[in-house]
Write an enzyme that holds these catalytic residues in place. Structure first.
Site, PDB file in Angstrom:
ATOM      1  CG  LEU A  19      36.691  37.101 -27.062  1.00 38.89           C
ATOM      2  CD1 LEU A  19      36.284  37.764 -28.373  1.00 38.89           C
ATOM      3  CD2 LEU A  19      38.176  36.815 -27.062  1.00 38.89           C
ATOM      4  CG  ASP A  20      40.302  39.425 -21.164  1.00 39.69           C
ATOM      5  OD1 ASP A  20      39.497  38.793 -20.466  1.00 39.69           O
ATOM      6  OD2 ASP A  20      41.536  39.261 -21.109  1.00 39.69           O
ATOM      7  N   PRO A  21      37.350  42.542 -22.359  1.00 37.24           N
ATOM      8  CG  PRO A  21      36.321  43.840 -20.691  1.00 37.24           C
ATOM      9  CD  PRO A  21      37.142  42.587 -20.893  1.00 37.24           C
TER      10      PRO A  21
END
Length: 316
Positions: A49-51
């Protein structure tokens, strides 16, 4: 001379943790923090998951890591917030503004634009992604100001529901195949509306049969005792919960764990989860072809026993 910090002894931990990943933390950083809290010997996540994204991040420990690819390949579900009228260099709120346009849309317009992307579509991965080119992540090229050619990939958008919004802020619920970039979908919806858009918030709410129900935060884990943390682990087969079940007797279970094919009266099935005679004796994954049960991923007898012991600890 500065004394070394004592090494924390690691232990065998088996199961799946449903982590609610916080904003601003990478998936790997979240994994490492959880791994330290559990003192786990082996752990892995089931897709990044992206930051800037939050929500469901299943973490696999011990024997469960053998089945992490199943969750990686599973359909996903997200809630996303779109900001209409502005495009950015990254497709999300982290990038610099590129172009601003007037927004003049209503709910019917947004719903109609979303409907254009339902079904199989070709999607070009964004430059700001972790996809590799010549051993280097695309985002590294992007940060250096280099644009590289990317091939479109076939994905499937199963459903987009409009959750609400007003003027230039709209929230959608998306159910999609693996490999879908929601920021790219947001940009495409914006272009379909003629005003452009970027993603301002993203939350994963589902991965295969798993949902946000029962998730835990890193802060909550840190406040728990070790037995309480262990009690948060789900069985390794939770990643396969929507697959058909096959149960074997003692003799067939032993042969199955040795990789021997077994005959059974069952229709062909591309994916099944296999158990021994004990109620929760999960043995591994398999497929059924022409009346034969053929193993895909097998647990070792030690791992099967470790899972059973972890289940016992969780219920005492």
């Amino acid at each position: 001379m500065q004394s070394q910090r004592p090494r924390i002894p690691k232990r065998a931990v088996h199961g799946v943790l449903l982590l609610d990943k916080p904003l601003g933390l990478s998936s790997n950083d979240a994994l490492q923090k959880a791994k330290r809290l559990f003192r786990a010997e082996k752990a892995g996540h089931t897709g990044t998951l992206d930051p800037l994204a939050t929500g469901l991040l299943p973490l696999c420990f011990g024997a469960a890591t053998k089945f992490s690819q199943i969750s990686l390949d599973a359909d996903k579900r997200y809630t996303a917030t779109l900001k209409l009228g502005v495009t950015t260099t990254t497709g999300d709120a982290e990038g610099e503004p590129l172009k601003a346009r007037t927004v003049n849309v209503n709910a019917e317009d947004v719903a109609a634009a979303c409907a254009k992307f339902i079904g199989p579509i070709d999607q070009v991965p964004p430059m700001h992604s972790a996809l590799k080119r010549d051993g280097k992540a695309l985002y590294e090229y992007a940060r250096a100001g280099i644009e590289v050619e990317r091939e479109a990939r076939r994905i499937t958008i199963h459903e987009i529901q409009l959750m609400g919004g007003l003027h230039d802020q709209w929230m959608i619920d998306v159910r999609c195949s693996k490999g879908t970039y929601i920021r790219t979908l947001a940009e495409d919806i914006g272009e379909a509306l003629g005003c452009g858009a970027h993603l301002t918030a993203l939350r994963r709410t589902g991965s295969g049969p798993l949902t946000l129900d029962g998730t835990v935060t890193l802060e909550q884990l840190a406040d728990m005792t070790e037995p309480q943390r262990d009690g948060m682990l789900r069985d390794a087969d939770s990643l396969l919960a929507d697959w058909p079940c096959v149960r074997l007797n003692d003799e067939d279970a032993g042969r199955f764990l040795s990789g021997v094919r077994r005959r059974l009266d069952m229709a062909d099935a591309p994916n099944v989860r296999v158990y021994g005679p004990q109620p929760k004796a999960f043995l591994g994954s398999a497929h059924v072809t022409a009346g034969e049960l053929i193993s895909n991923r097998l647990l070792s007898p030690v791992e099967v026993q470790g899972l059973l012991q972890a289940q016992e600890r969780a219920t005492t």
